[in-house]
Structures are given as structure tokens and as C-alpha cells.
Design an enzyme around this catalytic site. Structure first.
Site, PDB file in Angstrom:
ATOM      1  CG  HIS A 173      -4.646  -2.209  -7.380  1.00  0.00           C
ATOM      2  ND1 HIS A 173      -3.111  -2.305  -7.867  1.00  0.00           N
ATOM      3  CD2 HIS A 173      -4.474  -1.115  -6.542  1.00  0.00           C
ATOM      4  CE1 HIS A 173      -2.479  -1.458  -7.710  1.00  0.00           C
ATOM      5  NE2 HIS A 173      -3.139  -0.646  -6.617  1.00  0.00           N
TER       6      HIS A 173
ATOM      7  CB  SER B 137       4.074   0.556  -1.862  1.00  0.00           C
ATOM      8  OG  SER B 137       3.540   1.170  -3.310  1.00  0.00           O
TER       9      SER B 137
ATOM     10  N   GLY C 189     -10.348  -8.052  -0.887  1.00  0.00           N
ATOM     11  CA  GLY C 189     -11.604  -8.501  -0.411  1.00  0.00           C
ATOM     12  C   GLY C 189     -11.497  -9.419   1.004  1.00  0.00           C
TER      13      GLY C 189
ATOM     14  CB  ILE D 133      -0.935   0.020   1.384  1.00  0.00           C
ATOM     15  CG1 ILE D 133      -2.019  -1.201   1.082  1.00  0.00           C
ATOM     16  CG2 ILE D 133      -1.519   1.310   1.537  1.00  0.00           C
ATOM     17  CD1 ILE D 133      -3.039  -1.147   2.343  1.00  0.00           C
TER      18      ILE D 133
END
Length: 436
Positions: free
Chosen positions: A317, A131, A360, A103
Site C-alpha cells: 500500500h 478505488s 515504490g 488511489i
């Protein structure tokens, strides 16, 4: 074998018994997000919570999780003290099946940003994926994350790997010199796995950001890796670092524009470009692995493996790029069947390709469903972002411990003695009765 992860529940109760003022960080995802929303600026919360356009892909991720239901088995001889949480990734045995998903711009969530997340992951023994859009240079994160100490402690130990290691996520720059420089720095800093995100060569249409005209990158946020990269500074900043003391707002703005044009150039790479990454990152035999992130079809999974990928990361994503796409979990099962089929090629290291899943995952049950449908590991994303916002390093550590405890208890109560016993036989689609 380490203590059961489910002991975290006992730790919470006993701590409160010993000190009535003690209460844990919330263990409810819904409450976690709401508490983070109240603490964060509207801009930062919208950046994390938002998805592409109508946000239907994010909804599809949630719906796909609910489409599968667990069928518990009883009298299975399960013993929590001997529950086997380990999984195999890239031919090595890891202590848990969790991975920290990348992230960006974590500096908007907490002052310690990526460093806090890395330290928490290292403590819990979960691989941390940094990231490309980090708020902290990759060398600093690797040094302050505690990974070197973890490697020293693990040297000479056979069998299980703790999982306390850094991985590097790449937004593939359009300039190969910049790519080479970033990968050289990452290798020298001890990053073991290169996670190449394929679906973000242009930002998706994100109304939550657009409606308040919020783009943190234009002010240099999330661009620490390039701002301190010697090749970038020489080629795009006339040799003057945008991090120098006498820099101006315009210097930062111009450098930020250059970064954005490199990392999100508006044109996609092709399959023909992948051999270059293999050349730059190194061979699998050297312990350097490449995973392609964003795969949603069996065809792309097959091409990725043929191109030399060591792993496939099934992900959309978090719904942030393509609106109206299928839920990520819906893509997992067919890709897993292919990866485990006799027709799937082995990686260049002679192993079955590693399969990672995200998009999810909010609870232990969500992670369990992904593992039952064929994932070797499950990436955690938004939950740890909210935990970081609430409690920094300790917040992320508590979140990971809670999710691992939830996974262990849920799986054990459903009749499994370990992660390796999970399979599609434990699941039915909503309304299906054939396996009951």
C-alpha cells in the site's frame, strides 16, 4: 504492432522545434512531486505523500529498488521499432505491462478526479483500477472513461488486447448486502477484474494526516460509490440519499460515519470469507477475475491461489499501512518463484496465476526491476496522482507515456528486445559481482 513508446521522446523534441514556447510536463519524478506539492493544499499533498508512522516502509520500498542494479548486455540485436512491450495477464495479451493502481479521494487532486485518470489510462491503453474510495460513482467513471468505445473497437480482433479496460478495487464492506450491491453494479458497468485490497480493514497510523486532523471521508469526500448505492441508502440513510439537494451537513456526516464503519470496520476478514467473493463476482470462465492485493509472503500467496484467486498483487500500500515492513520489491522474487513453480496450483481458469506488483515504482528502471524479478505487470501509483494534480487528464496521459518510453528505452539499451526477455539474469544486488 503499435509505434514504439520511446517515440514520445522524439515527439517532445520535435514539438519544441516547431513551437519554441512548447515545453513538456516535467519528466522527472522529483520535479513532478515538488511541483504538485506547491499546487496542492497541504492537506491533499500530505494525504498522497504520507505513509504509516515513521514512514520507514515507504523508505524501504525505495531502498529495495536501489538494492537491485541492472547489468546491461551489448550487441543484442535490439530494434526499437520492433520492441515488444506486451505482457500476458489472466491468459490475455495486453499491450503494456502497466496498470493504474487504485488511489482514493482523487477529487482533492483535480476537479475531474477519477474520470480524468480513467480517460488518460484508456487513451494510453493501460488498465485503470478504480478505488472503492472514489470521488465519482463507478458507473460514471466507466461511462466517461471511454472503455465502451475501446471494447467495441477491440471486438473481433485476435491477439493483443489494448489494455483499455476498467478494474474495480474493493475495500471489503463488513455488510455482505453492500458488497453484493457494489459488485453487481461494477459487473453491469463493465469492470473486468476485482482487486480486493486486504490490508486496509483499519487505517494505518498516518502522522501527516493526524497532525492536521485531516480526514476527507468525514465530509463525504471519496464516498461517492456508497452515497449513491441503493442498498446503502435504504439500510443506513433511512432511504434518503446524502446526495439529495436538501441534504444537511449532519446528514452527510452521519452517512460518512456509516461508510467508514463499513469500509474500515476495525476487524479483518478471514480466508474462509473468500468463497463469498467468488460467488458474488462470478466465475473466471465468464471473464471476471479476482486479484488479492496486499500479499507480502509466499504463504499468503499460496493460500490465496488455493482459495481461488486468479492473481496476486504484491503490495504494501505504498507504505501507508504497516510501519517497519519490508520493501515490497523484497517480497516479490520469492512469491514469483512460487507462482512459477510446479508446486503452484493453476487458477480455476486453468492458467498460471497473474502476478502484479506495486509500491515504490517511480521510473522505467523501477518497473524494469520488478518485471525482471517476476511481475507480469507493474502498478503505477503516486506518480500519476501528482500528474493529475498538475494537469488533469493530459497530465496523467503525459506521465504514462513518459514512463512507458522510459521503460522501453531502459530495457532496450540494457539488451532486451521486449518485456518477455526480462529476467533476473539482468540484475545483481548492490555490490554483487558473480553475474558480471
Amino acid at each position: 504492432m503499435s509505434a514504439p513508446r520511446s517515440h514520445y521522446m522524439r515527439e517532445i523534441f520535435v514539438s519544441h522545434l516547431q513551437d519554441a514556447s512548447y515545453l513538456p510536463q516535467t519528466t522527472s519524478y522529483v520535479a513532478l512531486e515538488e511541483q504538485a506539492r506547491k499546487k496542492l493544499t497541504p492537506e491533499a499533498y500530505g494525504y498522497v505523500a504520507g505513509s504509516a508512522s515513521s514512514e520507514n516502509t515507504n523508505k524501504s520500498n525505495m531502498d529495495a529498488m536501489q538494492d537491485w542494479q541492472i547489468v546491461p548486455r551489448m550487441l543484442a540485436g535490439v530494434d526499437l521499432d520492433n520492441f515488444d512491450m506486451s505482457t500476458t495477464l489472466f491468459g490475455r495479451k495486453f499491450a503494456t505491462p502497466f496498470v493504474i493502481s487504485p488511489i482514493g479521494v482523487q477529487g482533492q487532486l483535480h476537479v475531474d478526479s477519477d474520470r480524468a485518470t480513467a480517460r488518460a489510462a484508456c487513451k494510453v491503453g493501460v488498465p485503470f483500477t478504480l478505488s472503492s474510495a472514489t470521488s465519482t460513482p463507478l458507473e460514471v467513471v466507466a461511462q466517461e472513461g471511454g472503455f465502451a468505445k475501446a471494447r467495441e473497437e477491440a471486438e473481433g480482433c485476435d491477439g493483443e488486447v489494448s489494455g483499455a479496460e476498467p478494474w474495480f478495487q474493493l475495500y471489503w464492506p463488513s455488510d455482505d448486502d453492500i458488497t453484493r450491491s457494489l459488485l453487481d453494479r461494477a459487473k453491469k458497468s463493465g469492470y473486468k477484474v476485482l482487486v480486493v485490497t486486504l490490508d486496509t480493514w483499519s487505517l494505518g497510523w498516518r502522522p501527516r494526516d493526524l497532525d492536521i486532523a485531516y480526514n476527507p471521508f468525514l465530509k463525504g469526500n471519496g464516498l461517492a460509490n456508497l452515497f449513491c448505492d441503493p442498498v446503502f441508502v435504504e439500510k443506513y440513510c433511512e432511504g434518503k440519499s446524502p446526495l439529495r439537494k436538501d441534504t444537511t451537513e449532519d446528514d452527510v456526516f452521519q452517512a460518512a460515519l456509516a461508510c467508514i464503519s463499513l469500509l474500515s470496520p476495525g476487524n479483518s476478514r478471514s480466508w474462509a470469507d473468500l468463497p463469498l467473493l467468488r460467488e458474488l463476482w462470478g466465475a473466471s470462465a465468464d471473464g471476471h477475475k479476482i486479484v488479492l492485493k496486499g500479499i507480502q509472503s509466499v504463504t499468503d500467496a499460496a493460500r490465496a491461489i488455493e482459495a481461488g484467486a486468479d492473481g496476486i498483487w504484491v503490495s504494501n500500500h505504498g507504505g501507508r499501512q504497516v510501519d517497519g515492513a519490508l520493501g515490497s520489491l523484497s517480497a516479490l522474487a520469492p512469491i514469483a518463484r512460487y507462482v512459477r513453480s510446479s508446486g503452484c496450483a493453476l487458477t480455476r481458469g486453468g492458467e498460471r496465476p497473474t502476478l502484479i506488483f506495486d509500491s515504490g515504482v517511480r521510473t522505467g528502471a523501477d518497473a524494469m526491476k520488478a518485471l525482471c524479478l517476476g511481475a507480469d505487470a507493474v502498478g503505477i501509483g503516486r506518480p500519476y496522482a501528482y500528474a493529475l494534480a498538475l494537469g488533469g487528464e493530459q497530465g496523467v496521459e503525459c506521465l504514462l507515456k513518459a514512463m512507458l518510453a522510459d521503460l522501453e528505452l531502459n530495457t532496450a539499451l540494457a539488451g532486451c528486445r521486449g518485456v518477455k526477455e526480462m529476467g533476473s539474469h539482468l540484475l545483481v544486488r548492490r555490490g554483487e559481482e558473480s553475474k558480471l
